[in-house]
Design an enzyme around this catalytic site. Structure first.
Site, PDB file in Angstrom:
ATOM      1  N   TRP A 233       0.813  -1.218   0.051  1.00  0.00           N
ATOM      2  CA  TRP A 233      -0.047  -0.168  -0.034  1.00  0.00           C
ATOM      3  C   TRP A 233       0.906   1.234  -0.062  1.00  0.00           C
ATOM      4  CZ3 TRP A 233      -4.222  -0.641  -2.085  1.00  0.00           C
ATOM      5  CH2 TRP A 233      -5.116  -2.058  -1.876  1.00  0.00           C
TER       6      TRP A 233
ATOM      7  N   ASP B 190      -1.815   6.801   6.501  1.00  0.00           N
ATOM      8  CA  ASP B 190      -2.814   5.775   5.945  1.00  0.00           C
ATOM      9  C   ASP B 190      -2.971   4.946   7.079  1.00  0.00           C
ATOM     10  OD1 ASP B 190      -4.357   3.837   4.790  1.00  0.00           O
ATOM     11  OD2 ASP B 190      -3.002   3.295   3.209  1.00  0.00           O
TER      12      ASP B 190
ATOM     13  N   LYS C 101     -12.432  -1.794   6.740  1.00  0.00           N
ATOM     14  CA  LYS C 101     -11.660  -2.692   7.688  1.00  0.00           C
ATOM     15  C   LYS C 101     -11.963  -2.581   9.179  1.00  0.00           C
ATOM     16  CE  LYS C 101      -8.573  -2.945   4.112  1.00  0.00           C
ATOM     17  NZ  LYS C 101      -7.862  -2.014   3.405  1.00  0.00           N
TER      18      LYS C 101
HETATM   19  C1  LIG Z   1      -7.361  -1.740   2.104  1.00  0.00           C
HETATM   20  C2  LIG Z   1      -6.004  -0.776   2.051  1.00  0.00           C
HETATM   21  C3  LIG Z   1      -5.892   0.340   1.160  1.00  0.00           C
HETATM   22  C4  LIG Z   1      -6.968   0.358   0.098  1.00  0.00           C
HETATM   23  O1  LIG Z   1      -8.232   0.821   0.242  1.00  0.00           O
HETATM   24  P1  LIG Z   1      -9.204   1.222  -0.842  1.00  0.00           P
HETATM   25  O2  LIG Z   1     -10.311   1.588   0.131  1.00  0.00           O
HETATM   26  O3  LIG Z   1      -9.718   0.003  -1.432  1.00  0.00           O
HETATM   27  O4  LIG Z   1      -8.743   1.993  -1.803  1.00  0.00           O
HETATM   28  C5  LIG Z   1      -5.099   1.251   1.295  1.00  0.00           C
HETATM   29  N1  LIG Z   1      -4.371   1.330   2.632  1.00  0.00           N
HETATM   30  C6  LIG Z   1      -4.143   0.406   3.379  1.00  0.00           C
HETATM   31  C7  LIG Z   1      -3.165   0.156   4.346  1.00  0.00           C
HETATM   32  C8  LIG Z   1      -5.265  -0.742   3.297  1.00  0.00           C
HETATM   33  O5  LIG Z   1      -5.253  -1.576   4.165  1.00  0.00           O
END
Ligand SMILES: *Cc1c(COP(=O)(O)O)cnc(C)c1O
Length: 360
Positions: free
Chosen positions: A102, A172, A196
């Protein structure tokens, strides 16, 4: 009613009491004769929902008054672009820490908009650890420093917030927001896709310090400018109304449980159960360095891909589902998000023991 233990990395398990409350209110919300999905986003009832959702999140995360909470769409992936489009206003430079798939995507996207430097990386170690980041590494001119606090695919997490001095830290937190207590004031901007630890897919939460809003260039599309969402209270266009409602129910559930302090205690206990077993197991191992372990996403492997496949199949038959590791790393991964009850982890460990014993 059959419910399985869903160890998916996302979209992932939601608290059963939340699903049941949503079910109860589904066709007739608050005596409106309508579903939340059918309410105008400008109605009084929805205004209450979105304001309560924000208030609850502020309470749970103890968000300081000079931060805005935005409910947007486009996932964390859209934030990979929005962050540089909005924050690269001064020097056009930003520093990124590369801790996994990511992070790499965030870096790739940011490079379209500015001068992006990778100041620390664990790629050489296959992302099995979190590299050291100290304030001396970052460019004093950088507009921000970006980290991925929890690496969903690799199963690593920052255990300390890197000190970036006066340079805003952008994080993030898609896969560990609300999993533990954090000090929001150490960050300039936090973003997370909801699917999540917050609610259904389709909602993205952004917590941003006010002074970082309004720095996008003139030609930035309105929908990608934090100012648009901040000025309109996340109601510039139709927001993901049902997702915001579900997030509110999840926030209420966490609050009732005792807030983030209690959530963190439970999450640590759950992760400890699984790590303790993996550490004593002669069949399963963790690929991650001990001091970099995530408490949300826990990868583990057996000695062979065949055995991994057999484990995943047999676990599924026991109601322990979605344990397959990400296609890029293989093996297994158990995601123990907030909504995963400790009984689910106990069942998983019991099954792993059985599997190990039956395997000579
Ligand atoms: C799942 C995830 C993403 C991507 O998320 P989307 O909502 O599908 O764009 C980005 N960063 C992390 C750390 C993730 O776990």
């Amino acid at each position: 009613m059959k419910r399985i233990y869903n160890f998916s990395a996302g979209p992932s398990i939601l608290p059963l009491p939340v699903l049941e409350k949503a079910q109860k209110e589904l066709v007739n919300y608050a005596d409106s004769g309508m579903s939340v999905m059918e309410l105008s986003h400008r109605s009084e009832l929805f205004t209450e929902i979105i304001m309560e959702a924000e208030q609850l999140l502020r309470e749970l995360m103890d968000i300081p008054g000079d931060y805005k909470v935005l409910f947007v769409q486009g996932g964390a992936s859209q934030q990979f672009a929005m962050v540089p489009m909005n924050l690269l206003g001064k020097s056009g430079k930003a520093d990124y820490v590369n801790t996994g798939s990511w992070s790499k995507k965030a870096i790739k996207e940011a490079k379209k908009y500015g001068d992006i430097r990778v100041v620390a990386s664990s790629e050489d170690a296959n992302f099995t650890n979190i590299p050291v980041v100290d304030s001396g590494m970052t460019d004093p001119e950088a507009d921000y420093v970006h980290i991925t606090t929890n690496n969903t695919i690799e199963g690593t997490a920052f255990t300390e917030v890197p000190d970036t001095g006066t340079i805003p830290l952008v994080a993030d937190m898609s896969s560990n927001i609300l999993s533990e207590e954090i000090d929001v004031s150490k960050y300039g901007l936090i973003y997370a896709g909801a699917q999540k630890n917050i609610g259904p897919a389709g909602l993205t939460v952004v917590v941003i310090r006010e002074d970082l809003i309004g720095k996008a260039s003139e030609n930035c599309p309105a929908m990608l400018d934090y100012k648009t969402h901040s000025d309109s209270g996340s109601l510039y266009n139709t927001p993901p109304t049902f997702g915001i409602y579900m997030a509110k129910l999840v926030f209420e559930w966490i609050k009732e449980l005792g807030g983030l302090k209690e959530m963190e205690r439970i999450n640590r206990e759950k992760a400890q159960l699984l790590y303790d077993f993996i550490d004593e197991s002669e069949l399963f191992t963790s690929p991650v360095d001990k001091d970099s372990r995530s408490i949300m996403n826990i990868p583990f492997v057996s000695p062979s891909a065949e055995l991994d496949a057999d484990f995943i199949k047999k676990a599924k038959a026991e109601g322990l589902e979605t344990l397959k590791g990400h296609r890029s790393v293989g093996g297994m991964r158990a995601s123990l998000y907030n909504a995963m009850p400790i009984e689910g982890v106990r069942s998983l460990v019991t099954f792993m023991k059985e599997f190990e014993n039956n395997h000579e």
